[in-house]
Write a protein that holds these residues in place. Structure first.
Motif, PDB file in Angstrom:
ATOM      1  N   THR A  47     -62.773  55.010 109.793  1.00 39.45           N
ATOM      2  CA  THR A  47     -61.598  54.111 109.330  1.00 39.45           C
ATOM      3  C   THR A  47     -61.937  53.687 107.952  1.00 39.45           C
ATOM      4  O   THR A  47     -61.178  53.480 107.052  1.00 39.45           O
ATOM      5  CB  THR A  47     -61.089  52.880 110.267  1.00 39.45           C
ATOM      6  OG1 THR A  47     -61.018  53.288 111.531  1.00 39.45           O
ATOM      7  CG2 THR A  47     -60.054  52.124 109.662  1.00 39.45           C
ATOM      8  N   LEU A  48     -63.190  53.099 107.632  1.00 40.11           N
ATOM      9  CA  LEU A  48     -63.719  52.821 106.375  1.00 40.11           C
ATOM     10  C   LEU A  48     -63.402  54.170 105.318  1.00 40.11           C
ATOM     11  O   LEU A  48     -62.928  53.779 104.173  1.00 40.11           O
ATOM     12  CB  LEU A  48     -65.268  52.612 106.478  1.00 40.11           C
ATOM     13  CG  LEU A  48     -65.695  52.257 105.086  1.00 40.11           C
ATOM     14  CD1 LEU A  48     -65.189  50.917 104.282  1.00 40.11           C
ATOM     15  CD2 LEU A  48     -67.176  51.734 105.066  1.00 40.11           C
ATOM     16  N   VAL A  49     -63.784  55.264 105.685  1.00 37.31           N
ATOM     17  CA  VAL A  49     -63.573  56.509 104.863  1.00 37.31           C
ATOM     18  C   VAL A  49     -62.107  56.548 104.499  1.00 37.31           C
ATOM     19  O   VAL A  49     -61.707  56.771 103.522  1.00 37.31           O
ATOM     20  CB  VAL A  49     -64.194  57.660 105.464  1.00 37.31           C
ATOM     21  CG1 VAL A  49     -63.719  58.880 104.614  1.00 37.31           C
ATOM     22  CG2 VAL A  49     -65.914  57.656 105.485  1.00 37.31           C
ATOM     23  N   ALA A  50     -61.261  56.210 105.497  1.00 39.66           N
ATOM     24  CA  ALA A  50     -59.818  56.789 105.295  1.00 39.66           C
ATOM     25  C   ALA A  50     -59.273  55.439 104.424  1.00 39.66           C
ATOM     26  O   ALA A  50     -58.504  55.729 103.521  1.00 39.66           O
ATOM     27  CB  ALA A  50     -59.180  56.601 106.463  1.00 39.66           C
ATOM     28  N   THR A  51     -59.940  54.294 104.467  1.00 41.00           N
ATOM     29  CA  THR A  51     -59.493  52.953 103.729  1.00 41.00           C
ATOM     30  C   THR A  51     -59.870  53.424 102.450  1.00 41.00           C
ATOM     31  O   THR A  51     -59.327  53.055 101.325  1.00 41.00           O
ATOM     32  CB  THR A  51     -60.040  51.719 104.190  1.00 41.00           C
ATOM     33  OG1 THR A  51     -59.766  51.533 105.644  1.00 41.00           O
ATOM     34  CG2 THR A  51     -59.556  50.627 103.501  1.00 41.00           C
ATOM     35  N   LEU A  52     -60.977  53.704 102.160  1.00 37.15           N
ATOM     36  CA  LEU A  52     -61.595  53.980 100.614  1.00 37.15           C
ATOM     37  C   LEU A  52     -60.832  55.108  99.939  1.00 37.15           C
ATOM     38  O   LEU A  52     -60.445  55.109  98.733  1.00 37.15           O
ATOM     39  CB  LEU A  52     -63.041  54.328 100.773  1.00 37.15           C
ATOM     40  CG  LEU A  52     -64.127  53.268 100.981  1.00 37.15           C
ATOM     41  CD1 LEU A  52     -65.500  53.654 101.336  1.00 37.15           C
ATOM     42  CD2 LEU A  52     -64.083  52.043 100.157  1.00 37.15           C
ATOM     43  N   ARG A  53     -60.383  56.064 100.622  1.00 33.35           N
ATOM     44  CA  ARG A  53     -59.582  57.208 100.065  1.00 33.35           C
ATOM     45  C   ARG A  53     -58.077  56.778  99.838  1.00 33.35           C
ATOM     46  O   ARG A  53     -57.647  57.053  98.674  1.00 33.35           O
ATOM     47  CB  ARG A  53     -59.326  58.312 101.221  1.00 33.35           C
ATOM     48  CG  ARG A  53     -60.642  59.173 101.235  1.00 33.35           C
ATOM     49  CD  ARG A  53     -60.685  60.432 102.084  1.00 33.35           C
ATOM     50  NE  ARG A  53     -61.761  61.402 101.888  1.00 33.35           N
ATOM     51  CZ  ARG A  53     -62.240  61.929 102.834  1.00 33.35           C
ATOM     52  NH1 ARG A  53     -61.781  62.077 104.142  1.00 33.35           N
ATOM     53  NH2 ARG A  53     -63.397  62.708 102.478  1.00 33.35           N
ATOM     54  N   ARG A  54     -57.630  55.900 100.611  1.00 37.17           N
ATOM     55  CA  ARG A  54     -56.382  55.183 100.132  1.00 37.17           C
ATOM     56  C   ARG A  54     -56.364  54.357  98.856  1.00 37.17           C
ATOM     57  O   ARG A  54     -55.521  54.101  98.241  1.00 37.17           O
ATOM     58  CB  ARG A  54     -55.743  54.301 101.446  1.00 37.17           C
ATOM     59  CG  ARG A  54     -54.949  55.148 102.396  1.00 37.17           C
ATOM     60  CD  ARG A  54     -54.230  53.985 103.327  1.00 37.17           C
ATOM     61  NE  ARG A  54     -54.903  53.127 103.881  1.00 37.17           N
ATOM     62  CZ  ARG A  54     -55.830  52.989 105.062  1.00 37.17           C
ATOM     63  NH1 ARG A  54     -55.663  54.231 105.617  1.00 37.17           N
ATOM     64  NH2 ARG A  54     -56.409  52.151 105.318  1.00 37.17           N
ATOM     65  N   ARG A  55     -57.707  53.603  98.906  1.00 34.23           N
ATOM     66  CA  ARG A  55     -57.981  52.835  97.546  1.00 34.23           C
ATOM     67  C   ARG A  55     -58.372  53.753  96.283  1.00 34.23           C
ATOM     68  O   ARG A  55     -58.476  53.120  95.331  1.00 34.23           O
ATOM     69  CB  ARG A  55     -58.933  51.860  98.123  1.00 34.23           C
ATOM     70  CG  ARG A  55     -58.410  50.819  98.864  1.00 34.23           C
ATOM     71  CD  ARG A  55     -59.597  49.741  99.284  1.00 34.23           C
ATOM     72  NE  ARG A  55     -58.926  48.857 100.003  1.00 34.23           N
ATOM     73  CZ  ARG A  55     -59.157  47.554  99.929  1.00 34.23           C
ATOM     74  NH1 ARG A  55     -59.746  47.027  98.599  1.00 34.23           N
ATOM     75  NH2 ARG A  55     -58.851  46.771 100.755  1.00 34.23           N
ATOM     76  N   GLY A  56     -58.356  55.051  96.429  1.00 33.63           N
ATOM     77  CA  GLY A  56     -58.581  56.004  95.252  1.00 33.63           C
ATOM     78  C   GLY A  56     -59.634  56.596  95.224  1.00 33.63           C
ATOM     79  O   GLY A  56     -60.321  56.900  94.107  1.00 33.63           O
ATOM     80  N   PHE A  57     -60.852  56.556  96.081  1.00 38.05           N
ATOM     81  CA  PHE A  57     -62.028  56.950  96.203  1.00 38.05           C
ATOM     82  C   PHE A  57     -62.104  58.396  96.370  1.00 38.05           C
ATOM     83  O   PHE A  57     -61.397  58.986  97.290  1.00 38.05           O
ATOM     84  CB  PHE A  57     -62.974  56.387  96.955  1.00 38.05           C
ATOM     85  CG  PHE A  57     -63.602  54.881  96.444  1.00 38.05           C
ATOM     86  CD1 PHE A  57     -64.925  54.865  95.452  1.00 38.05           C
ATOM     87  CD2 PHE A  57     -62.810  53.737  96.580  1.00 38.05           C
ATOM     88  CE1 PHE A  57     -65.297  53.545  95.395  1.00 38.05           C
ATOM     89  CE2 PHE A  57     -63.543  52.510  96.391  1.00 38.05           C
ATOM     90  CZ  PHE A  57     -64.535  52.534  95.475  1.00 38.05           C
ATOM     91  N   SER A  58     -62.740  59.044  95.661  1.00 37.05           N
ATOM     92  CA  SER A  58     -63.176  60.574  96.049  1.00 37.05           C
ATOM     93  C   SER A  58     -64.183  60.624  96.952  1.00 37.05           C
ATOM     94  O   SER A  58     -65.429  60.282  96.573  1.00 37.05           O
ATOM     95  CB  SER A  58     -63.209  61.245  94.724  1.00 37.05           C
ATOM     96  OG  SER A  58     -63.684  62.624  95.012  1.00 37.05           O
TER      97      SER A  58
END
Length: 162
Positions: free
Chosen positions: A69-80
């Motif tokens: 969930t953290l990885v998915a949240t970070l990706r939604r916020r623009g992290f590669s």
């Protein structure tokens, strides 16, 4: 409650962060708790490194619901965020992208940082999360009650020496 939160924060900020921990089974945690904690952790990571500027490589495959969930949240916020097969694979990817060479990001490119998530239960209602972003360690505890989730102190931040 406030004293307990300060005590936990004080311990974590003085180098008593758990170095290597067994990942507890967090599959039984409520979805609301997992998404709340992942969102809080993503906000702190976003304050530490810039999204869309800082490439991240997972230090190991994250199998827990909180890690995913953290990885998915970070990706939604623009992290590669780049996946890896193991710790050795992540280290090799970071080294290959930061070293000068044909496939590097260039002399002035931003070196990727590894991302690792550790979580576990301290007691039946007290859980901790530790997020490693490169050499920065972020940690916080939460209390899970029947009425919801509450932080058990502030975020602790520690810079490790490589």
């Amino acid at each position: 409650m406030a004293c307990a939160g300060l005590a936990l924060t004080g311990c974590a900020s003085h180098g008593v962060l758990p170095e290597r921990t067994q990942v507890m089974d967090t599959q039984h945690l409520p979805d609301a708790f997992v998404s709340y904690v992942a969102d809080e952790a993503a906000q702190v990571i976003e304050q530490t490194v810039l999204p869309a500027k800082q490439p991240l490589v997972l230090a190991r495959p994250l199998r827990s619901a909180l890690g995913q969930t953290l990885v998915a949240t970070l990706r939604r916020r623009g992290f590669s965020i780049e996946e890896s097969l193991s710790v050795a694979d992540a280290r090799a990817r970071v080294a290959a992208q930061s070293a000068p060479g044909e496939y590097s990001r260039g002399l002035f490119g931003i070196e990727p940082k590894t991302l690792d998530v550790h979580e576990g239960a301290v007691a039946s209602d007290l859980f901790y999360v530790r997020v490693d972003v490169g050499t920065t360690v972020l940690a916080r505890s939460w209390v899970l009650t029947t009425k919801g989730t509450a932080p058990a102190g502030a975020w602790a931040r520690q810079e490790r020496v490589q």
